[in-house]
Scaffold this active site. Structure first.
Site, mmCIF file in Angstrom:
data_model
loop_
_atom_site.group_PDB
_atom_site.id
_atom_site.type_symbol
_atom_site.label_atom_id
_atom_site.label_comp_id
_atom_site.label_asym_id
_atom_site.label_seq_id
_atom_site.Cartn_x
_atom_site.Cartn_y
_atom_site.Cartn_z
ATOM 1 N N CYS A 50 14.901 -8.443 -34.428
ATOM 2 C CA CYS A 50 14.042 -8.894 -33.608
ATOM 3 C C CYS A 50 12.504 -8.597 -34.135
ATOM 4 O O CYS A 50 12.228 -7.478 -34.330
ATOM 5 C CB CYS A 50 13.870 -8.169 -32.201
ATOM 6 N N CYS A 79 20.681 -16.568 -33.004
ATOM 7 C CA CYS A 79 19.344 -16.423 -32.781
ATOM 8 C C CYS A 79 18.732 -17.574 -33.493
ATOM 9 O O CYS A 79 18.856 -17.489 -34.542
ATOM 10 C CB CYS A 79 19.039 -14.953 -33.213
ATOM 11 N N CYS A 91 4.322 -18.928 -34.678
ATOM 12 C CA CYS A 91 4.149 -19.093 -33.145
ATOM 13 C C CYS A 91 2.435 -18.996 -32.799
ATOM 14 O O CYS A 91 1.709 -18.146 -33.358
ATOM 15 C CB CYS A 91 4.789 -17.797 -32.624
ATOM 16 N N GLU A 103 13.963 -18.925 -39.864
ATOM 17 C CA GLU A 103 15.024 -17.916 -40.047
ATOM 18 C C GLU A 103 16.121 -18.045 -38.903
ATOM 19 O O GLU A 103 15.801 -18.449 -37.619
ATOM 20 C CB GLU A 103 14.753 -16.504 -40.170
ATOM 21 N N CYS A 146 1.604 -12.385 -30.296
ATOM 22 C CA CYS A 146 2.026 -11.073 -29.681
ATOM 23 C C CYS A 146 1.493 -9.952 -30.818
ATOM 24 O O CYS A 146 1.900 -10.320 -31.872
ATOM 25 C CB CYS A 146 3.351 -10.980 -29.065
ATOM 26 N N CYS A 190 4.549 -8.649 -32.820
ATOM 27 C CA CYS A 190 5.711 -9.471 -33.458
ATOM 28 C C CYS A 190 5.118 -9.988 -34.662
ATOM 29 O O CYS A 190 4.032 -10.733 -35.026
ATOM 30 C CB CYS A 190 5.804 -10.604 -32.526
HETATM 31 N N1 SAH Z 1 8.739 -16.258 -28.258
HETATM 32 C C1 SAH Z 1 9.887 -16.005 -27.576
HETATM 33 C C2 SAH Z 1 11.195 -15.802 -27.921
HETATM 34 C C3 SAH Z 1 11.222 -15.096 -29.446
HETATM 35 S S1 SAH Z 1 10.953 -13.696 -29.689
HETATM 36 C C4 SAH Z 1 9.618 -14.715 -26.698
HETATM 37 O O1 SAH Z 1 8.641 -14.140 -26.980
HETATM 38 O O2 SAH Z 1 10.356 -14.340 -25.834
HETATM 39 C C5 SAH Z 1 12.514 -12.633 -29.226
HETATM 40 C C6 SAH Z 1 12.224 -11.278 -28.651
HETATM 41 O O3 SAH Z 1 11.880 -10.527 -29.730
HETATM 42 C C7 SAH Z 1 11.156 -11.133 -27.666
HETATM 43 O O4 SAH Z 1 11.378 -10.496 -26.576
HETATM 44 C C8 SAH Z 1 10.172 -10.475 -28.422
HETATM 45 O O5 SAH Z 1 9.301 -9.868 -27.687
HETATM 46 C C9 SAH Z 1 11.092 -9.535 -29.435
HETATM 47 N N2 SAH Z 1 10.316 -8.989 -30.404
HETATM 48 C C10 SAH Z 1 9.242 -9.560 -31.095
HETATM 49 N N3 SAH Z 1 8.558 -8.587 -32.185
HETATM 50 C C11 SAH Z 1 9.295 -7.558 -32.158
HETATM 51 C C12 SAH Z 1 9.509 -6.590 -32.675
HETATM 52 N N4 SAH Z 1 8.754 -6.251 -33.873
HETATM 53 N N5 SAH Z 1 10.346 -5.488 -32.480
HETATM 54 C C13 SAH Z 1 11.263 -5.792 -31.442
HETATM 55 N N6 SAH Z 1 11.359 -6.705 -30.706
HETATM 56 C C14 SAH Z 1 10.292 -7.888 -30.933
HETATM 57 FE FE1 SF4 Z 2 5.666 -15.777 -30.417
HETATM 58 FE FE2 SF4 Z 2 6.633 -13.519 -31.379
HETATM 59 FE FE3 SF4 Z 2 5.134 -13.296 -29.027
HETATM 60 FE FE4 SF4 Z 2 7.606 -14.480 -29.194
HETATM 61 S S1 SF4 Z 2 7.147 -12.398 -29.409
HETATM 62 S S2 SF4 Z 2 5.745 -15.461 -28.341
HETATM 63 S S3 SF4 Z 2 7.600 -15.423 -31.200
HETATM 64 S S4 SF4 Z 2 4.352 -14.032 -30.879
#
Ligand code: SAH
Ligand code: SF4
Length: 375
Positions: free
Chosen positions: A344, A104, A111, A91, A115, A118
């Site tokens: 995000c 974005c 990934c 996306e 996390c 996420c």
């Molecule tokens: N992998 C990279 C970039 C992609 S995620 C990273 O983790 O930085 C981009 C941003 O979205 C990151 O700061 C991540 O922590 C945030 N993010 C991920 N899941 C989210 C969620 N469910 N709600 C709000 N922010 C989220």
């Molecule tokens: Fe991967 Fe999501 Fe963690 Fe970013 S926030 S490193 S996209 S798992």
């Protein structure tokens, strides 16, 4: 094999042209046709000699991504879903604001970091995107929007590598893509308007500082190792002390004099006053030294499988106040495009998920743009 020219930065294209017996300035012309004018058909590149156009047609192509769907949020945010084969989709989200247009961009299908908060992380890792697939998101969005909005000038002024995936775990493909985005013969973004966001791949932060020091955002999410180990599993490999040291080293090369820390606010998990105070201790400058970072608090965008909830607004505000009172510049991110699951961490991306995405689109009065041409 036919080369996809979206895979190449200008040096790569010059090397390719040299193999065809052409001078570097021909590569520059070709690069401008592709990226500045959005042309993929060599026969339309009128200032290239016919002989070169024929050679290119035999050995190269400009192959964009296959678009699966597009939707437009009530706030003007546009989300595109692209098929990258093997049942995977990625996306890309465009976020218009008064003074800028931000894209974005995704770097991986899925990934591997995993996390907890996420949705991409919950899917697991499918594969790295190629340079062409990373650049192809900008190539498509810029030229689509120009045509759709009937504006000939540049529309995308900022790119954030904050879509699906961990960009620094796909470094070799990322680097040429960043170079294309920065190149004046292509998109001409400034280094301050191109941001790589990382969950903290320490050795690659150092490499980025040497190779292509763009703006850096680091996803922190916790003020101590015990909590961060749990939320961002990569912390077990690169704990906070190493991560913060890498951020400080990066500052020497960075286009801005600060690093942005992202902190996703999770109800009852990392949003207590005690966490804010620990965070202050962690990032505050030594006596007399200048502030070196900014905090960006992100309201969590919930999805079912996470079992987590968004912190209440008042709690985010009091958390922000503790940081600001300690002299740390703190902003709370406005959530954009959440009516189309473009916010995000909501980027789903599996083709199997599409039914869900499509139902949601229908429910939420998504306004579709005119039918999109497939590229
Ligand atoms: N992998 C990279 C970039 C992609 S995620 C990273 O983790 O930085 C981009 C941003 O979205 C990151 O700061 C991540 O922590 C945030 N993010 C991920 N899941 C989210 C969620 N469910 N709600 C709000 N922010 C989220
Ligand atoms: Fe991967 Fe999501 Fe963690 Fe970013 S926030 S490193 S996209 S798992």
């Amino acid at each position: 094999m036919t080369a996809n020219l979206l895979d190449l930065d200008l040096d790569g294209l010059a090397a390719f042209c040299q193999r065809l017996g052409e001078k570097r300035f021909r590569a520059t012309q070709l690069f401008r046709w592709i990226h500045q004018r959005g042309v993929h058909d060599f026969s339309q590149m009128s200032d290239l000699a016919k002989g070169l156009r024929d050679k290119l047609a035999g050995q190269a192509e400009v192959r964009g991504l296959r678009l699966l769907s597009q939707n437009l949020s009530g706030d003007g945010t546009v989300k595109w879903l692209f098929d990258v084969g093997g049942g995977n989709a990625i996306e890309t989200v465009f976020i218009p604001e008064d003074d800028r247009g931000t894209l974005c961009v995704s770097s991986q299908a899925g990934c591997a970091v995993g996390c907890r908060f996420c949705s991409t992380g919950h899917q697991g890792f499918s594969r790295n995107l190629s340079t062409a697939e990373i650049v192809g998101q900008l190539w498509f969005a810029e030229h689509f929007l120009r045509e759709h909005l009937k504006r000939p000038e540049r529309i995308i002024s900022n790119v954030v590598m904050m879509g699906m995936g961990e960009p620094l775990q796909n470094y070799d493909q990322l680097l040429p893509a960043l170079r294309v985005m920065l190149d004046d013969h292509a998109y001409g973004l400034s280094r301050r308007r191109l941001t790589v966001s990382t969950s903290g791949v320490v050795p690659m932060i150092d490499r980025l500082a040497q190779d292509c020091p763009v703006a850096l955002a680091v996803s922190l999410h916790a003020p101590n190792d015990a909590l961060r180990d749990n939320l961002v599993p990569l912390n077990r490999k690169y704990p906070l002390s190493e991560l913060l040291a890498a951020c400080k080293r990066y500052l020497v090369h960075a286009p801005r004099d600060f690093i942005t820390f992202e902190y996703c606010m999770l109800d009852g998990v990392n949003d207590q006053p005690e966490h804010a105070r620990q965070l202050v201790e962690l990032v505050k400058p030594h006596a007399g030294a200048k502030a070196w970072c900014k905090l960006n608090l992100i309201p969590f965008n919930p999805f079912e499988a996470s079992g987590l909830l968004r912190s209440p607004t008042e709690r985010v505000a009091s958390f922000a106040k503790i940081l600001s009172d300690a002299g740390i510049v703190t902003t709370v991110r406005k959530t954009r495009g959440d009516d189309i699951a473009a916010a995000c961490g909501q980027l789903a991306g599996s083709v199997l998920d599409r039914t869900r995405v499509d139902e949601r689109m229908a429910r939420q009065r998504t306004v579709l743009l005119k039918p999109v041409k497939e590229i």
